[in-house]
Design a protein around this motif. Structure first.
Motif, PDB file in Angstrom:
ATOM      1  N   THR A 170       0.872  -1.182   0.000  1.00 11.27           N
ATOM      2  CA  THR A 170       0.000   0.000   0.000  1.00 11.27           C
ATOM      3  C   THR A 170       0.905   1.227   0.000  1.00 11.27           C
ATOM      4  OG1 THR A 170      -1.738  -1.130   1.236  1.00 11.27           O
ATOM      5  CG2 THR A 170      -1.800   1.279   1.216  1.00 11.27           C
ATOM      6  N   ARG A 171       0.636   2.151  -0.899  1.00 12.03           N
ATOM      7  CA  ARG A 171       1.469   3.340  -1.002  1.00 12.03           C
ATOM      8  C   ARG A 171       0.600   4.592  -0.934  1.00 12.03           C
ATOM      9  NH1 ARG A 171       0.777   2.066  -6.511  1.00 12.03           N
ATOM     10  NH2 ARG A 171       0.066   3.871  -7.723  1.00 12.03           N
ATOM     11  N   PHE A 172       1.246   5.704  -0.618  1.00 10.56           N
ATOM     12  CA  PHE A 172       0.584   7.004  -0.589  1.00 10.56           C
ATOM     13  C   PHE A 172       0.825   7.717  -1.923  1.00 10.56           C
ATOM     14  CE2 PHE A 172       1.492   6.068   3.863  1.00 10.56           C
ATOM     15  CZ  PHE A 172       0.292   6.374   4.481  1.00 10.56           C
ATOM     16  N   ASP A 173      -0.240   8.068  -2.609  1.00  9.62           N
ATOM     17  CA  ASP A 173      -0.146   8.841  -3.847  1.00  9.62           C
ATOM     18  C   ASP A 173      -0.602  10.268  -3.592  1.00  9.62           C
ATOM     19  OD1 ASP A 173       0.810   6.718  -5.228  1.00  9.62           O
ATOM     20  OD2 ASP A 173      -0.944   6.452  -6.535  1.00  9.62           O
ATOM     21  N   GLN A 174       0.138  11.239  -4.106  1.00 11.84           N
ATOM     22  CA  GLN A 174      -0.169  12.656  -3.862  1.00 11.84           C
ATOM     23  C   GLN A 174      -0.684  13.338  -5.121  1.00 11.84           C
ATOM     24  OE1 GLN A 174       2.937  14.821  -1.925  1.00 11.84           O
ATOM     25  NE2 GLN A 174       1.856  16.769  -1.983  1.00 11.84           N
ATOM     26  N   SER A 175      -1.610  14.290  -4.925  1.00 14.01           N
ATOM     27  CA  SER A 175      -2.110  15.100  -6.033  1.00 14.01           C
ATOM     28  C   SER A 175      -2.252  16.541  -5.570  1.00 14.01           C
ATOM     29  CB  SER A 175      -3.461  14.581  -6.529  1.00 14.01           C
ATOM     30  OG  SER A 175      -4.447  14.689  -5.507  1.00 14.01           O
ATOM     31  N   GLU A 176      -2.177  17.459  -6.535  1.00 12.13           N
ATOM     32  CA  GLU A 176      -2.330  18.883  -6.250  1.00 12.13           C
ATOM     33  C   GLU A 176      -3.273  19.479  -7.292  1.00 12.13           C
ATOM     34  OE1 GLU A 176       1.024  21.956  -5.340  1.00 12.13           O
ATOM     35  OE2 GLU A 176       0.560  22.169  -7.484  1.00 12.13           O
ATOM     36  N   SER A 177      -4.348  20.113  -6.817  1.00 12.17           N
ATOM     37  CA  SER A 177      -5.304  20.760  -7.712  1.00 12.17           C
ATOM     38  C   SER A 177      -5.176  22.272  -7.564  1.00 12.17           C
ATOM     39  CB  SER A 177      -6.741  20.330  -7.373  1.00 12.17           C
ATOM     40  OG  SER A 177      -6.884  18.926  -7.471  1.00 12.17           O
ATOM     41  N   LEU A 178      -4.991  22.971  -8.673  1.00 11.02           N
ATOM     42  CA  LEU A 178      -4.879  24.424  -8.644  1.00 11.02           C
ATOM     43  C   LEU A 178      -6.254  25.056  -8.825  1.00 11.02           C
ATOM     44  CD1 LEU A 178      -1.648  24.970 -10.775  1.00 11.02           C
ATOM     45  CD2 LEU A 178      -1.878  24.964  -8.285  1.00 11.02           C
ATOM     46  N   LEU A 179      -6.522  26.094  -8.034  1.00 13.93           N
ATOM     47  CA  LEU A 179      -7.828  26.750  -8.045  1.00 13.93           C
ATOM     48  C   LEU A 179      -7.638  28.254  -8.149  1.00 13.93           C
ATOM     49  CD1 LEU A 179      -9.190  24.729  -5.004  1.00 13.93           C
ATOM     50  CD2 LEU A 179      -9.874  24.358  -7.369  1.00 13.93           C
ATOM     51  N   LEU A 180      -8.433  28.873  -9.010  1.00 15.70           N
ATOM     52  CA  LEU A 180      -8.375  30.319  -9.199  1.00 15.70           C
ATOM     53  C   LEU A 180      -9.583  30.961  -8.525  1.00 15.70           C
ATOM     54  CD1 LEU A 180      -7.163  32.861 -10.582  1.00 15.70           C
ATOM     55  CD2 LEU A 180      -8.611  32.323 -12.552  1.00 15.70           C
ATOM     56  N   PHE A 181      -9.310  31.893  -7.597  1.00 17.75           N
ATOM     57  CA  PHE A 181     -10.404  32.616  -6.942  1.00 17.75           C
ATOM     58  C   PHE A 181     -10.729  33.846  -7.771  1.00 17.75           C
ATOM     59  CE2 PHE A 181     -11.987  35.683  -3.682  1.00 17.75           C
ATOM     60  CZ  PHE A 181     -13.140  34.995  -3.354  1.00 17.75           C
ATOM     61  N   HIS A 182     -11.905  33.828  -8.377  1.00 14.88           N
ATOM     62  CA  HIS A 182     -12.309  34.931  -9.256  1.00 14.88           C
ATOM     63  C   HIS A 182     -13.833  34.978  -9.316  1.00 14.88           C
ATOM     64  CE1 HIS A 182     -11.846  37.924 -12.413  1.00 14.88           C
ATOM     65  NE2 HIS A 182     -12.698  37.257 -13.181  1.00 14.88           N
ATOM     66  N   GLY A 183     -14.363  36.185  -9.246  1.00 15.31           N
ATOM     67  CA  GLY A 183     -15.814  36.330  -9.278  1.00 15.31           C
ATOM     68  C   GLY A 183     -16.502  35.715  -8.080  1.00 15.31           C
ATOM     69  N   GLY A 184     -15.806  35.669  -6.933  1.00 21.29           N
ATOM     70  CA  GLY A 184     -16.395  35.106  -5.724  1.00 21.29           C
ATOM     71  C   GLY A 184     -16.459  33.595  -5.714  1.00 21.29           C
ATOM     72  N   GLU A 185     -15.757  32.943  -6.644  1.00 22.62           N
ATOM     73  CA  GLU A 185     -15.776  31.489  -6.724  1.00 22.62           C
ATOM     74  C   GLU A 185     -14.368  30.934  -6.872  1.00 22.62           C
ATOM     75  OE1 GLU A 185     -18.212  30.301  -9.954  1.00 22.62           O
ATOM     76  OE2 GLU A 185     -20.092  31.004  -9.061  1.00 22.62           O
ATOM     77  N   LEU A 186     -14.206  29.682  -6.470  1.00 21.59           N
ATOM     78  CA  LEU A 186     -12.958  28.966  -6.694  1.00 21.59           C
ATOM     79  C   LEU A 186     -13.123  28.118  -7.951  1.00 21.59           C
ATOM     80  CD1 LEU A 186     -12.106  27.947  -3.042  1.00 21.59           C
ATOM     81  CD2 LEU A 186     -10.656  29.349  -4.523  1.00 21.59           C
ATOM     82  N   ASN A 187     -12.335  28.442  -8.966  1.00 18.51           N
ATOM     83  CA  ASN A 187     -12.457  27.786 -10.263  1.00 18.51           C
ATOM     84  C   ASN A 187     -11.289  26.842 -10.501  1.00 18.51           C
ATOM     85  OD1 ASN A 187     -14.685  29.697 -11.617  1.00 18.51           O
ATOM     86  ND2 ASN A 187     -13.222  30.988 -10.535  1.00 18.51           N
ATOM     87  N   PRO A 188     -11.538  25.554 -10.761  1.00 13.70           N
ATOM     88  CA  PRO A 188     -10.440  24.611 -11.034  1.00 13.70           C
ATOM     89  C   PRO A 188      -9.702  24.996 -12.312  1.00 13.70           C
ATOM     90  CG  PRO A 188     -12.487  23.452 -10.520  1.00 13.70           C
ATOM     91  CD  PRO A 188     -12.850  24.884 -10.716  1.00 13.70           C
ATOM     92  N   LEU A 189      -8.373  24.936 -12.266  1.00  9.92           N
ATOM     93  CA  LEU A 189      -7.550  25.211 -13.437  1.00  9.92           C
ATOM     94  C   LEU A 189      -7.089  23.870 -14.008  1.00  9.92           C
ATOM     95  CD1 LEU A 189      -5.399  28.231 -12.185  1.00  9.92           C
ATOM     96  CD2 LEU A 189      -7.593  28.250 -13.399  1.00  9.92           C
ATOM     97  N   LYS A 190      -7.772  23.411 -15.046  1.00  8.73           N
ATOM     98  CA  LYS A 190      -7.510  22.082 -15.577  1.00  8.73           C
ATOM     99  C   LYS A 190      -6.629  22.087 -16.817  1.00  8.73           C
ATOM    100  CE  LYS A 190     -11.878  20.233 -13.779  1.00  8.73           C
ATOM    101  NZ  LYS A 190     -13.154  19.547 -14.120  1.00  8.73           N
ATOM    102  N   THR A 191      -6.526  23.226 -17.479  1.00 10.44           N
ATOM    103  CA  THR A 191      -5.733  23.292 -18.705  1.00 10.44           C
ATOM    104  C   THR A 191      -4.795  24.496 -18.675  1.00 10.44           C
ATOM    105  OG1 THR A 191      -7.284  24.686 -19.940  1.00 10.44           O
ATOM    106  CG2 THR A 191      -7.695  22.306 -19.954  1.00 10.44           C
ATOM    107  N   LYS A 192      -3.942  24.556 -19.666  1.00  8.73           N
ATOM    108  CA  LYS A 192      -2.965  25.635 -19.798  1.00  8.73           C
ATOM    109  C   LYS A 192      -3.640  26.994 -19.920  1.00  8.73           C
ATOM    110  CE  LYS A 192       0.779  27.002 -22.947  1.00  8.73           C
ATOM    111  NZ  LYS A 192       1.567  26.576 -24.157  1.00  8.73           N
TER     112      LYS A 192
END
Length: 239
Positions: A170-192
């Motif tokens: 069993t191993r630990f896998d890590q992930s990082e999701s980038l989010l942009l705060f704009h217009g009062g919302e947190l928007n996922p940044l999925k592409t370039k």
């Protein structure tokens, strides 16, 4: 920010020495403050005992390393300084060492609005999603603040089963999701182009910024999006 109480635990003595600054610049002595605030101090360590993961697991569950780092925590509106802290990215719990019985305890995250970890990699600030007045998936989780009021990251680890021939690990896998705060919302940044599109930023300006800094999205998407958001905020300040 006025009338913030700063409490600094001294674990070797198993109690706290602290001070408070008033609006007039006067200070209450450490002993007087201790007697006044002692009823609140243990609240930080009132969580349940933390259960360790099996030592056979590959990797670890924590942010950056398995070593305790000192952190400043805003708990019920009070800033507690220099709390030895671990951040479990699997359970999303903050783990501290109770100064009285020296056991790992889970802090009550619903009472924590933000914290700053001081590590060898530099200071890293985390804020609760709800502090940005957002609802939904990100309201109750901690987000790393990369660019204030702009770019955030959600760090997470998961447990994965690994089978190699007759071995089962069993191993630990890590992930990082980038989010942009704009217009009062947190928007996922999925592409370039996500940040450029959401911000309505001129592509010419974005290209100039990226070229100047010599960044490539596929090599470091975090640095790439950071440069975009910082450039956008700079244009707002110059208007």
């Amino acid at each position: 920010m006025k009338n913030i109480v700063l409490l600094k635990p001294l674990f070797s003595l198993a109690f706290f020495i602290a001070f408070i600054a008033t609006n007039q610049g006067q200070e209450i002595g450490p002993e007087a403050l201790y007697r006044e605030k002692i009823s609140m101090t243990p609240e930080v360590f009132n969580g349940g005992e933390y259960v360790e993961y099996p030592s056979a697991y590959i990797g670890h569950a924590f942010f950056q390393s398995t070593a305790y780092n000192y952190a400043d925590i805003v708990f019920n509106g009070i800033v507690y300084k220099d709390i030895p802290l671990l951040y479990d990215l699997v359970s999303q719990n903050l783990i501290a060492l109770n100064p009285i019985h020296a056991k790992k305890v889970i802090l009550q995250s619903n009472r924590i609005s933000e914290f700053i970890i001081h590590s060898d990699f530099g200071d890293v600030k985390f804020v609760k999603g709800s502090t940005k007045v957002v609802a939904g998936d990100y309201a109750d989780i901690f987000l790393e603040e990369i660019v204030e009021d702009g770019l955030y990251a959600y760090h997470q680890k998961s447990l994965q089963r690994e089978i190699k021939e007759l071995e089962r690990n069993t191993r630990f896998d890590q992930s990082e999701s980038l989010l942009l705060f704009h217009g009062g919302e947190l928007n996922p940044l999925k592409t370039k182009q996500s940040a450029i599109r959401i911000l309505g930023m001129e592509k010419k300006l974005a290209r100039e910024v990226i070229k100047e800094k010599g960044l490539k999205y596929r090599l470091d998407r975090r640095a790439y999006q950071t440069a975009i958001v910082q450039a956008y905020q700079k244009t707002l300040r110059n208007e």
